[in-house]
Design an enzyme around this catalytic site. Structure first.
Site, PDB file in Angstrom:
ATOM      1  N   HIS A  70       0.833  -1.203   0.000  1.00  0.00           N
ATOM      2  CA  HIS A  70       0.000   0.000   0.000  1.00  0.00           C
ATOM      3  C   HIS A  70       0.871   1.258   0.000  1.00  0.00           C
ATOM      4  O   HIS A  70       2.075   1.194   0.245  1.00  0.00           O
ATOM      5  CB  HIS A  70      -0.935   0.015   1.215  1.00  0.00           C
ATOM      6  CG  HIS A  70      -2.114  -0.894   1.083  1.00  0.00           C
ATOM      7  ND1 HIS A  70      -2.057  -2.226   1.438  1.00  0.00           N
ATOM      8  CD2 HIS A  70      -3.368  -0.674   0.622  1.00  0.00           C
ATOM      9  CE1 HIS A  70      -3.229  -2.782   1.205  1.00  0.00           C
ATOM     10  NE2 HIS A  70      -4.036  -1.874   0.709  1.00  0.00           N
TER      11      HIS A  70
ATOM     12  N   LYS B 112      -0.629   4.818   4.563  1.00  0.00           N
ATOM     13  CA  LYS B 112      -1.499   3.865   5.254  1.00  0.00           C
ATOM     14  C   LYS B 112      -0.979   3.630   6.665  1.00  0.00           C
ATOM     15  O   LYS B 112       0.220   3.384   6.866  1.00  0.00           O
ATOM     16  CB  LYS B 112      -1.575   2.545   4.489  1.00  0.00           C
ATOM     17  CG  LYS B 112      -2.584   1.563   5.079  1.00  0.00           C
ATOM     18  CD  LYS B 112      -2.836   0.394   4.140  1.00  0.00           C
ATOM     19  CE  LYS B 112      -3.793  -0.613   4.736  1.00  0.00           C
ATOM     20  NZ  LYS B 112      -5.131  -0.027   5.009  1.00  0.00           N
TER      21      LYS B 112
END
Length: 243
Positions: free
Chosen positions: A137, A141
């Site tokens: 990600h 995040k």
């Protein structure tokens, strides 16, 4: 023409803005309000936020108690995509589901829903293969491993019979049987990539899902909201309504 479904958008960040834009572009839906974590007092303060038919929430777990207070005053279907919930948070959702239809999912992609189904089937057929889960990600995040990685873990190990290792370090020795490795990569602007590796003797099977943008999650959540408003109170899964 039927009256549009009234939607309250929770979240003022990138996901919240994408949800609002998607809802506004749909003639069957109408945005009646938008609130973010910085505006939680509005959820607590009586009738300052209009009643809605469905709430779509992409915020963080700190928002849940305030959102629950609003929903208890104004029962509405809840589509929640917030990750990082603990058992207490899930219990709050269970309590809300006594009064209204509630859907929580760590991922609202149809592709990921299919990936989960394929992963479960592969784990059954490839019994004895070593399993590793890798998720990637963007660098903003905040939780790891991702909620989607946890969903995939539950698909391949539904009875929690395996030992889960979050990364490896040092002299870990030979890989034991019934161990699943979970690995989180963070960097750049990656919307989300999830890989399941099944390692056998002299062969490997890999299942991969790549999200090119957050819009796929928004599209899935909005589609789920349309179906959820027609349901009776209770907990619903994204797979249950959409596949």
């Amino acid at each position: 023409m039927a009256n549009p479904i009234k939607v309250l958008v929770c979240g003022n960040g990138r996901m919240g803005e994408l949800v609002r834009a998607t809802v506004e572009a749909d003639d069957a839906l109408e945005v009646v309000g938008q609130v973010g974590i910085e505006d939680v007092e509005a959820l607590d303060a009586g009738d300052t936020i209009p009643a809605a038919d469905v709430v779509i929430d992409f915020t963080n777990r700190e928002m849940l108690p305030h959102l629950a207070a609003y929903l208890r005053r104004n029962p509405a279907a809840l589509v929640c995509g917030t990750t990082g919930f603990d058992e207490k948070d899930q219990a709050t959702l269970d309590d809300l589901a006594m009064q209204m239809p509630v859907m929580w999912s760590a991922n609202y992609s149809l592709g990921v829903a299919v990936l989960k189904r394929l992963a479960a089937e592969a784990a059954q057929v490839l019994e004895g293969f070593d399993i590793e889960i890798v998720e990637t990600h963007h660098n903003q995040k905040v939780d790891a491993p991702s909620g989607t990685a946890k969903l995939l873990l539950s698909a391949v190990d539904p009875d929690e019979q395996c030992t889960v290792v979050n990364g490896r370090d040092g002299m870990v020795g030979a890989r034991p049987k019934r161990e699943i490795g979970m690995h989180a990569l963070r960097g750049g602007t990656v919307a989300g990539t999830h890989e399941l590796h099944f390692f056998g003797t002299d062969e490997e099977v890999t299942l991969t899902h790549r999200a090119a943008s957050r819009q796929i999650f928004v599209n899935g959540a909005v589609a789920a909201a349309k179906r959820l408003v027609e349901q009776e109170p209770g907990r619903y899964s994204f797979d249950e309504l959409m596949l």
